[in-house]
Design a protein around this motif. Sequence first.
Motif, PDB file in Angstrom:
ATOM      1  N   CYS A  55       0.846  -1.211   0.000  1.00 41.13           N
ATOM      2  CA  CYS A  55       0.000   0.000   0.000  1.00 41.13           C
ATOM      3  C   CYS A  55       0.874   1.251   0.000  1.00 41.13           C
ATOM      4  CB  CYS A  55      -0.914   0.018   1.227  1.00 41.13           C
ATOM      5  SG  CYS A  55      -2.249  -1.183   1.192  1.00 41.13           S
ATOM      6  N   ARG A  58       2.050   1.935  -3.294  1.00 37.03           N
ATOM      7  CA  ARG A  58       0.927   2.041  -4.230  1.00 37.03           C
ATOM      8  C   ARG A  58       1.038   1.033  -5.368  1.00 37.03           C
ATOM      9  NH1 ARG A  58       0.153   8.583  -4.355  1.00 37.03           N
ATOM     10  NH2 ARG A  58      -0.109   8.758  -2.118  1.00 37.03           N
ATOM     11  N   SER A  60      -0.655  -1.623  -6.783  1.00 38.48           N
ATOM     12  CA  SER A  60      -1.999  -2.214  -6.766  1.00 38.48           C
ATOM     13  C   SER A  60      -2.009  -3.690  -7.139  1.00 38.48           C
ATOM     14  CB  SER A  60      -2.954  -1.427  -7.668  1.00 38.48           C
ATOM     15  OG  SER A  60      -2.475  -1.404  -8.992  1.00 38.48           O
ATOM     16  N   ILE A  63      -0.853  -5.495  -4.064  1.00 42.06           N
ATOM     17  CA  ILE A  63      -1.946  -5.439  -3.087  1.00 42.06           C
ATOM     18  C   ILE A  63      -2.962  -6.528  -3.400  1.00 42.06           C
ATOM     19  CG2 ILE A  63      -3.914  -4.074  -2.281  1.00 42.06           C
ATOM     20  CD1 ILE A  63      -2.072  -1.568  -2.706  1.00 42.06           C
ATOM     21  N   LYS A  67      -3.609  -9.546  -0.908  1.00 41.39           N
ATOM     22  CA  LYS A  67      -4.950  -9.563  -0.324  1.00 41.39           C
ATOM     23  C   LYS A  67      -5.689 -10.857  -0.659  1.00 41.39           C
ATOM     24  CE  LYS A  67      -8.851  -6.571  -0.069  1.00 41.39           C
ATOM     25  NZ  LYS A  67      -9.529  -5.503  -0.724  1.00 41.39           N
ATOM     26  N   GLU A  77      -4.759  -2.287   7.482  1.00 42.24           N
ATOM     27  CA  GLU A  77      -4.785  -2.904   6.158  1.00 42.24           C
ATOM     28  C   GLU A  77      -6.124  -2.649   5.470  1.00 42.24           C
ATOM     29  OE1 GLU A  77      -1.839  -6.648   7.168  1.00 42.24           O
ATOM     30  OE2 GLU A  77      -3.972  -6.811   7.585  1.00 42.24           O
ATOM     31  N   GLY A  80      -6.040   0.883   4.295  1.00 38.73           N
ATOM     32  CA  GLY A  80      -5.091   1.031   3.193  1.00 38.73           C
ATOM     33  C   GLY A  80      -5.585   0.435   1.886  1.00 38.73           C
ATOM     34  N   THR A  81      -6.433  -0.592   1.987  1.00 32.36           N
ATOM     35  CA  THR A  81      -6.944  -1.257   0.786  1.00 32.36           C
ATOM     36  C   THR A  81      -8.393  -0.907   0.512  1.00 32.36           C
ATOM     37  OG1 THR A  81      -7.577  -3.239   2.018  1.00 32.36           O
ATOM     38  CG2 THR A  81      -5.357  -3.203   1.061  1.00 32.36           C
TER      39      THR A  81
END
Length: 90
Positions: A55, A58, A60, A63, A67, A77, A80-81
């Motif tokens: 995060c 950045r 993605s 992430i 995730k 988290e 952040g997401t």
Amino acid sequence: MYSIQFENGKMDDINEIMNLIKNGNNDALGRIIYKNPSIINRKTTQGISLLMFACYFRNSDAISILKSHTKTLNIFEAAGTDDPETVEKE
């Protein structure tokens, strides 16, 4: 497809995993997590989760990868997401 060889020969070296996230080497990150999913639970040298590290940069794609292998998120988290639904309830 190529294989990842870390300098110290270990696939779970946290510094190398952090470099993959920082540098956007998400294919390699995904392969490593697929082979060793327990890496998800490791903390960075700063003491934060790999998801929060992604995060911060950045990244993605990282992430999404991280995730997808994480069952619950802590409040940081989740923020952040942008996913408040998966916050771990205490």
